[in-house]
Design a protein around this motif. Sequence first.
Motif, PDB file in Angstrom:
ATOM      1  N   PHE A  54      33.558 -31.349 -21.262  1.00 16.12           N
ATOM      2  CA  PHE A  54      34.946 -30.990 -20.972  1.00 16.12           C
ATOM      3  C   PHE A  54      35.850 -32.211 -21.052  1.00 16.12           C
ATOM      4  CE2 PHE A  54      38.508 -30.507 -18.057  1.00 16.12           C
ATOM      5  CZ  PHE A  54      39.115 -29.393 -18.603  1.00 16.12           C
ATOM      6  N   ASP A  55      35.420 -33.320 -20.453  1.00 13.40           N
ATOM      7  CA  ASP A  55      36.222 -34.551 -20.474  1.00 13.40           C
ATOM      8  C   ASP A  55      36.423 -35.055 -21.900  1.00 13.40           C
ATOM      9  OD1 ASP A  55      37.561 -36.834 -19.250  1.00 13.40           O
ATOM     10  OD2 ASP A  55      35.778 -37.968 -19.886  1.00 13.40           O
ATOM     11  N   LEU A  56      35.354 -35.060 -22.686  1.00  9.98           N
ATOM     12  CA  LEU A  56      35.462 -35.533 -24.068  1.00  9.98           C
ATOM     13  C   LEU A  56      36.407 -34.649 -24.884  1.00  9.98           C
ATOM     14  CD1 LEU A  56      34.522 -37.450 -26.333  1.00  9.98           C
ATOM     15  CD2 LEU A  56      32.708 -35.803 -26.799  1.00  9.98           C
ATOM     16  N   PHE A  57      36.267 -33.340 -24.749  1.00 10.34           N
ATOM     17  CA  PHE A  57      37.111 -32.438 -25.523  1.00 10.34           C
ATOM     18  C   PHE A  57      38.554 -32.444 -25.024  1.00 10.34           C
ATOM     19  CE2 PHE A  57      33.240 -31.337 -27.417  1.00 10.34           C
ATOM     20  CZ  PHE A  57      33.530 -30.665 -28.586  1.00 10.34           C
ATOM     21  N   ARG A  58      38.774 -32.740 -23.744  1.00 10.04           N
ATOM     22  CA  ARG A  58      40.128 -32.888 -23.228  1.00 10.04           C
ATOM     23  C   ARG A  58      40.794 -34.110 -23.852  1.00 10.04           C
ATOM     24  NH1 ARG A  58      42.261 -36.045 -19.539  1.00 10.04           N
ATOM     25  NH2 ARG A  58      40.226 -36.817 -18.919  1.00 10.04           N
ATOM     26  N   ARG A  59      40.034 -35.173 -23.990  1.00  9.57           N
ATOM     27  CA  ARG A  59      40.582 -36.409 -24.563  1.00  9.57           C
ATOM     28  C   ARG A  59      40.804 -36.303 -26.079  1.00  9.57           C
ATOM     29  NH1 ARG A  59      39.185 -41.302 -21.268  1.00  9.57           N
ATOM     30  NH2 ARG A  59      38.346 -40.481 -19.318  1.00  9.57           N
ATOM     31  N   THR A  60      39.906 -35.625 -26.765  1.00 13.98           N
ATOM     32  CA  THR A  60      40.009 -35.544 -28.224  1.00 13.98           C
ATOM     33  C   THR A  60      40.855 -34.375 -28.689  1.00 13.98           C
ATOM     34  OG1 THR A  60      37.979 -34.242 -28.362  1.00 13.98           O
ATOM     35  CG2 THR A  60      37.768 -36.640 -28.590  1.00 13.98           C
ATOM     36  N   ARG A  61      41.113 -33.416 -27.802  1.00 12.10           N
ATOM     37  CA  ARG A  61      41.924 -32.231 -28.098  1.00 12.10           C
ATOM     38  C   ARG A  61      41.328 -31.355 -29.206  1.00 12.10           C
ATOM     39  NH1 ARG A  61      46.457 -32.807 -25.043  1.00 12.10           N
ATOM     40  NH2 ARG A  61      47.206 -34.898 -24.697  1.00 12.10           N
ATOM     41  N   PHE A  62      39.995 -31.299 -29.260  1.00  8.53           N
ATOM     42  CA  PHE A  62      39.339 -30.357 -30.163  1.00  8.53           C
ATOM     43  C   PHE A  62      39.492 -28.960 -29.583  1.00  8.53           C
ATOM     44  CE2 PHE A  62      36.452 -33.990 -31.530  1.00  8.53           C
ATOM     45  CZ  PHE A  62      37.110 -34.162 -32.735  1.00  8.53           C
ATOM     46  N   GLY A  63      39.222 -27.959 -30.378  1.00  5.51           N
ATOM     47  CA  GLY A  63      39.439 -26.579 -29.969  1.00  5.51           C
ATOM     48  C   GLY A  63      38.472 -26.071 -28.906  1.00  5.51           C
ATOM     49  N   LEU A  64      38.891 -24.982 -28.262  1.00  2.46           N
ATOM     50  CA  LEU A  64      38.098 -24.351 -27.211  1.00  2.46           C
ATOM     51  C   LEU A  64      36.768 -23.830 -27.758  1.00  2.46           C
ATOM     52  CD1 LEU A  64      37.900 -23.327 -24.282  1.00  2.46           C
ATOM     53  CD2 LEU A  64      39.035 -21.240 -25.061  1.00  2.46           C
ATOM     54  N   ARG A  65      36.797 -23.250 -28.943  1.00  2.00           N
ATOM     55  CA  ARG A  65      35.569 -22.705 -29.546  1.00  2.00           C
ATOM     56  C   ARG A  65      34.512 -23.786 -29.740  1.00  2.00           C
ATOM     57  NH1 ARG A  65      33.779 -21.389 -35.017  1.00  2.00           N
ATOM     58  NH2 ARG A  65      32.330 -19.658 -34.863  1.00  2.00           N
ATOM     59  N   ARG A  66      34.936 -24.929 -30.270  1.00 11.04           N
ATOM     60  CA  ARG A  66      34.002 -26.043 -30.454  1.00 11.04           C
ATOM     61  C   ARG A  66      33.440 -26.499 -29.116  1.00 11.04           C
ATOM     62  NH1 ARG A  66      35.995 -30.696 -34.715  1.00 11.04           N
ATOM     63  NH2 ARG A  66      35.475 -29.548 -36.591  1.00 11.04           N
ATOM     64  N   MET A  67      34.314 -26.607 -28.129  1.00  9.88           N
ATOM     65  CA  MET A  67      33.880 -27.062 -26.819  1.00  9.88           C
ATOM     66  C   MET A  67      32.832 -26.119 -26.228  1.00  9.88           C
ATOM     67  SD  MET A  67      36.013 -27.878 -23.322  1.00  9.88           S
ATOM     68  CE  MET A  67      36.379 -26.170 -22.956  1.00  9.88           C
ATOM     69  N   LEU A  68      33.073 -24.822 -26.314  1.00 14.70           N
ATOM     70  CA  LEU A  68      32.117 -23.854 -25.768  1.00 14.70           C
ATOM     71  C   LEU A  68      30.780 -23.910 -26.497  1.00 14.70           C
ATOM     72  CD1 LEU A  68      34.488 -20.829 -25.118  1.00 14.70           C
ATOM     73  CD2 LEU A  68      33.533 -22.430 -23.443  1.00 14.70           C
ATOM     74  N   LEU A  69      30.815 -24.085 -27.813  1.00 16.17           N
ATOM     75  CA  LEU A  69      29.564 -24.187 -28.576  1.00 16.17           C
ATOM     76  C   LEU A  69      28.773 -25.432 -28.173  1.00 16.17           C
ATOM     77  CD1 LEU A  69      30.730 -23.035 -32.119  1.00 16.17           C
ATOM     78  CD2 LEU A  69      29.210 -21.821 -30.550  1.00 16.17           C
TER      79      LEU A  69
END
Length: 99
Positions: A54-69
Amino acid sequence: MQRYRAIAYIVGVVLILLVVIGMPLKYIWDEPVVVETIGPAHGFLYMVYLVAVFDLFRRTRFGLRRMLLVMLAGTIPFVSFYAERAVTRWVREPAPVNA
């Protein structure tokens, strides 16, 4: 990025130990000690993994779908290693420039 990479590797190794060693010991030889020890450790480490993702994807602003996968990758043996490599590639590659 380093926190994510470290915890992804640790979660992957612990999950493999749990599935490859612990589960056969429990269900074939009726020795649950490995599952009783590694199971809760994996559960805790998986929670740390989710926070790191979650922290990494918050910082990089990648999409929700990628984060969930990527979050789900910690639940399937060997997949967290693949996900770690993919995320590292996504972060290190420059974003495409729209012409």
